[in-house]
Design a protein around this motif. Structure first.
Motif, PDB file in Angstrom:
ATOM      1  N   ASP A 193      45.837  -4.597  -7.197  1.00 45.12           N
ATOM      2  CA  ASP A 193      45.053  -5.705  -6.646  1.00 45.12           C
ATOM      3  C   ASP A 193      45.702  -6.262  -5.376  1.00 45.12           C
ATOM      4  N   ALA A 194      45.082  -7.251  -4.784  1.00 49.83           N
ATOM      5  CA  ALA A 194      45.540  -7.797  -3.503  1.00 49.83           C
ATOM      6  C   ALA A 194      46.907  -8.445  -3.606  1.00 49.83           C
ATOM      7  N   GLN A 195      47.276  -8.942  -4.805  1.00 49.85           N
ATOM      8  CA  GLN A 195      48.574  -9.584  -4.980  1.00 49.85           C
ATOM      9  C   GLN A 195      49.671  -8.577  -5.330  1.00 49.85           C
ATOM     10  N   GLY A 196      49.324  -7.309  -5.482  1.00 50.84           N
ATOM     11  CA  GLY A 196      50.309  -6.286  -5.814  1.00 50.84           C
ATOM     12  C   GLY A 196      50.411  -5.994  -7.292  1.00 50.84           C
ATOM     13  N   GLY A 197      49.558  -6.590  -8.113  1.00 49.65           N
ATOM     14  CA  GLY A 197      49.560  -6.329  -9.550  1.00 49.65           C
ATOM     15  C   GLY A 197      49.008  -4.943  -9.852  1.00 49.65           C
ATOM     16  N   THR A 198      49.563  -4.299 -10.860  1.00 54.26           N
ATOM     17  CA  THR A 198      49.145  -2.955 -11.235  1.00 54.26           C
ATOM     18  C   THR A 198      48.388  -3.013 -12.551  1.00 54.26           C
ATOM     19  N   TRP A 199      47.254  -2.312 -12.624  1.00 56.67           N
ATOM     20  CA  TRP A 199      46.384  -2.316 -13.795  1.00 56.67           C
ATOM     21  C   TRP A 199      46.184  -0.880 -14.267  1.00 56.67           C
ATOM     22  N   TRP A 200      46.308  -0.646 -15.565  1.00 54.00           N
ATOM     23  CA  TRP A 200      45.997   0.645 -16.186  1.00 54.00           C
ATOM     24  C   TRP A 200      44.613   0.474 -16.793  1.00 54.00           C
ATOM     25  N   PHE A 201      43.608   1.048 -16.180  1.00 54.16           N
ATOM     26  CA  PHE A 201      42.213   0.806 -16.505  1.00 54.16           C
ATOM     27  C   PHE A 201      41.964  -0.704 -16.417  1.00 54.16           C
ATOM     28  N   ASP A 202      41.798  -1.411 -17.535  1.00 52.16           N
ATOM     29  CA  ASP A 202      41.537  -2.859 -17.501  1.00 52.16           C
ATOM     30  C   ASP A 202      42.717  -3.674 -18.017  1.00 52.16           C
ATOM     31  N   THR A 203      43.857  -3.049 -18.245  1.00 56.39           N
ATOM     32  CA  THR A 203      45.023  -3.742 -18.794  1.00 56.39           C
ATOM     33  C   THR A 203      46.074  -3.930 -17.714  1.00 56.39           C
TER      34      THR A 203
END
Length: 141
Positions: A70-80
């Protein structure tokens, strides 16, 4: 000082009524030489025996892994949402062991920094993921 033109029959030969073909032959020979030089270059190729393979459709049952940054640098595995890079690495190692190996699709926000996206690519490389792609949206018409 006037210019004197010979009258017909005053010792000068008459007009020659034949076509002078020498310039025509010269031009044709030059064109022939140009074509003889360029044609073998255009049609030269090395004879090889190419392998014959049928076109295989992409396996529709092959799973795809979608990792989102995401724009803040967060990483998501599918929806988690993943808490850290080590958890991403562990999930990618488990996915790399599957047969057939799934493809990794990275969805990165256009405003995201390069570092988090590069970390996902590096984690995929270290885990042994063979196919990595980036998901984008088509431009507006």
């Amino acid at each position: 000082m006037a210019i004197h033109y010979a009258r017909a029959g005053e010792g000068e030969d008459g007009f020659i009524a034949e076509i002078n073909t020498t310039p025509l032959v010269d031009v044709m020979l030059v064109l022939l030489i140009i074509f003889l030089i360029t044609v073998p270059v255009v049609h030269s190729s090395i004879a090889v025996s190419l392998p014959r393979e049928p076109n295989a459709a992409v396996d529709p049952q092959r799973e795809s892994i979608i990792v989102t940054v995401d724009a803040q640098g967060g990483t998501w595995w599918f929806d988690t949402r993943l808490p850290d890079r080590e958890s991403l690495q562990a999930l990618l190692v488990r996915a790399a062991a599957l047969q057939p190996q799934p493809e990794l699709h990275i969805r990165a926000d256009a405003r995201a920094e390069y570092d988090p996206v590069g970390a996902v690519v590096l984690a995929a490389q270290q885990a042994g993921i063979a196919r990595v792609g980036f998901l984008t949206e088509p431009p507006a018409r």
